[in-house]
Design an enzyme around this catalytic site. Structure first.
Site: not given
Ligand code: GLY
Ligand code: MN
Ligand code: MN
Length: 439
Positions: A38, A242, A259, A270, A349, A353, A360, A383, A387, A405, A407
């Site tokens: 609940d 992720h 991140d 982000d 990737h 974005h 996103h 970004e 890796y 990374r 970003e």
């Molecule tokens: N934090 C998600 C991305 O960087 O796309």
């Molecule tokens: Mn991102």
């Molecule tokens: Mn990110």
């Protein structure tokens, strides 16, 4: 920090100006979601609904009827019921909604099945986002079928259903100055959190202790929650794109990839930074880090109004692949490697974005089958990353398990890009200095 309230009527007008004559648009609030038994997840309003109303209550439906004589903006919302408000919090209620939210008419959500078919009846077209909530789709069909049953009495059901998302999301893609002000503030809070994490890290800590610091900094500055689950990956966990378990102990010699970004008044930030737990990059870590940083700077050179969506990714990729060949992680000719996609085991990737109310964010990336052109006021992330899987036997052991990374969030301008997240350092020297400046 809240968005200037004059944005909401402006947006509704801008949207209605694009709808057909004699039409109606229906946009529901986000449903609530059970977490376990609940207990519900904290409620987060639907971005489209909030974009047009600035109203964050659940069980509400926004109806826009361009040209309606008695008012174009109709809202259905929860009634003020004292016994319920004691348990779940204060509500605006339909009586106060016109004054508080600027709607022309407001009705109790419990009356929607009686009232909404009457508003739909006689309209040629319904605009709504179908296919995202089966419950809403069913309700909508119920209202329309109610009218269809009355055709012999002269009722006129709508003839067309039209998606609203395309029109609305094109609007959301271009940010106003007021939106960019909020996004700048969100970026500043997230920048502070990243800087603190670098100053706090020590081998022996757990990833979740840095996660806790990030959330603390976000919330202490007025953010309600992170814009997405924070990623704190030490050592080879940085290679899981992720990663959110955030439960490993940080070892001497690890790089930490964070991140994380806060959400402020429904706008996301982000940011990713990667830094050494012990304050010094190893030679291999430094070489790959510098390569990612160089690729990010190269990408940013290709972000200004008139460039195309793919160009900054292609620029980053070229730098990354050239560097990987020079360092001996890839063999062959750069263009051929890019053509064949052989770099993908190190870079899987895209370089960015759209960013906005959703991390996103909405908006098309291609128009008429071609990468779209960047326009002033678009906000996006840049970004690049590398890796090297811990079990990648194609490379020398010294490279394995390194994940990096970097970003940042940028606004497209006429002659370049404005970096909203510039307050977090990223050169090797600055990062090492900050990590060594322990709090
Ligand atoms: N934090 C998600 C991305 O960087 O796309
Ligand atoms: Mn991102
Ligand atoms: Mn990110």
């Amino acid at each position: 920090m809240k968005l200037d309230p004059s944005e909401y009527p402006r947006r509704r007008q801008q949207l209605m100006a694009q709808l057909n004559d004699n039409s109606i648009a229906i946009i529901p609030s986000s449903p609530t979601h059970v977490r376990n038994r609940d207990v519900e997840y904290l409620y987060r309003q639907d971005s489209d609904f909030y974009y047009l109303t600035g109203f964050d209550e659940e069980h509400a439906v926004l109806v826009l009827i361009p040209g309606r004589e008695h008012g174009e903006y109709v809202l259905f919302c929860q009634e003020k019921i004292k016994e319920q408000e004691i348990w779940t919090g204060r509500r605006v209620g339909p009586e106060a909604a016109p004054a508080v939210l600027g709607c022309d008419d407001a009705f109790p959500i419990t009356d929607i099945d009686d009232i909404l078919p009457g508003l739909i009846e006689g309209k040629d077209r319904i605009y709504a986002n179908l296919g995202t909530s089966p419950e809403f789709d069913g309700q909508l069909m119920g209202w329309v079928n109610h009218i269809r049953k009355q055709v012999r009495n002269g009722s006129q059901p709508p003839r067309e259903f039209c998606g609203l998302d395309h029109i609305l999301h094109e609007m959301r893609l271009i940010k106003s100055d007021a939106e960019i002000d909020v996004m700048q503030r969100a970026a500043d809070i997230s920048a502070e959190a990243h800087c603190r994490a670098m100053q706090l890290v020590k081998p022996g800590m757990y990833e979740y202790q840095l996660d806790a610091e990030l959330t603390r900094t976000f919330m202490a500055a007025g953010s309600r929650w992170p814009a997405y689950p924070s990623i704190v990956g030490a050592g080879e966990n940085a290679c899981i794109l992720h990663y959110t378990r955030n439960d490993a102990q940080i070892q001497d010699g690890d790089l930490i990839l964070i991140d994380a970004g806060c959400e402020l008044d429904f706008y996301a930030s982000d940011i990713t930074r990667t830094f050494p737990a012990n304050g010094r990059f190893s030679p291999e870590q430094k070489a790959l880090y510098q390569l990612v940083l160089d690729s990010q700077y190269a990408a940013m050179e290709h972000i200004y109004a008139g460039k195309h969506w793919n160009e900054f990714h292609d620029a980053a990729l070229k730098v990354l692949v050239t560097g990987l060949v020079e360092l001996g992680l890839l063999q062959g000719e750069v263009d051929a490697i890019i053509e064949a996609g052989d770099y993908r085991r190190f870079y899987m990737h895209k370089t960015g974005h759209w960013l906005g109310m959703d991390v996103h964010d909405v908006g098309e990336y291609r128009v008429d089958g071609q990468p779209r052109m960047l326009e002033c006021g678009m906000v996006l992330t840049v970004e690049p990353g590398l890796y090297v899987a811990p079990d990648d036997e194609t490379v020398e052991a010294r490279w394995r398990g390194i994940g990096i990374r970097i970003e940042d969030d940028v606004v497209v301008r006429e002659d370049g890009c404005e970096v909203l997240t510039r307050a977090v350092p990223k050169s090797v020297e600055e990062i090492e200095a900050l990590c060594q400046q322990q709090l």
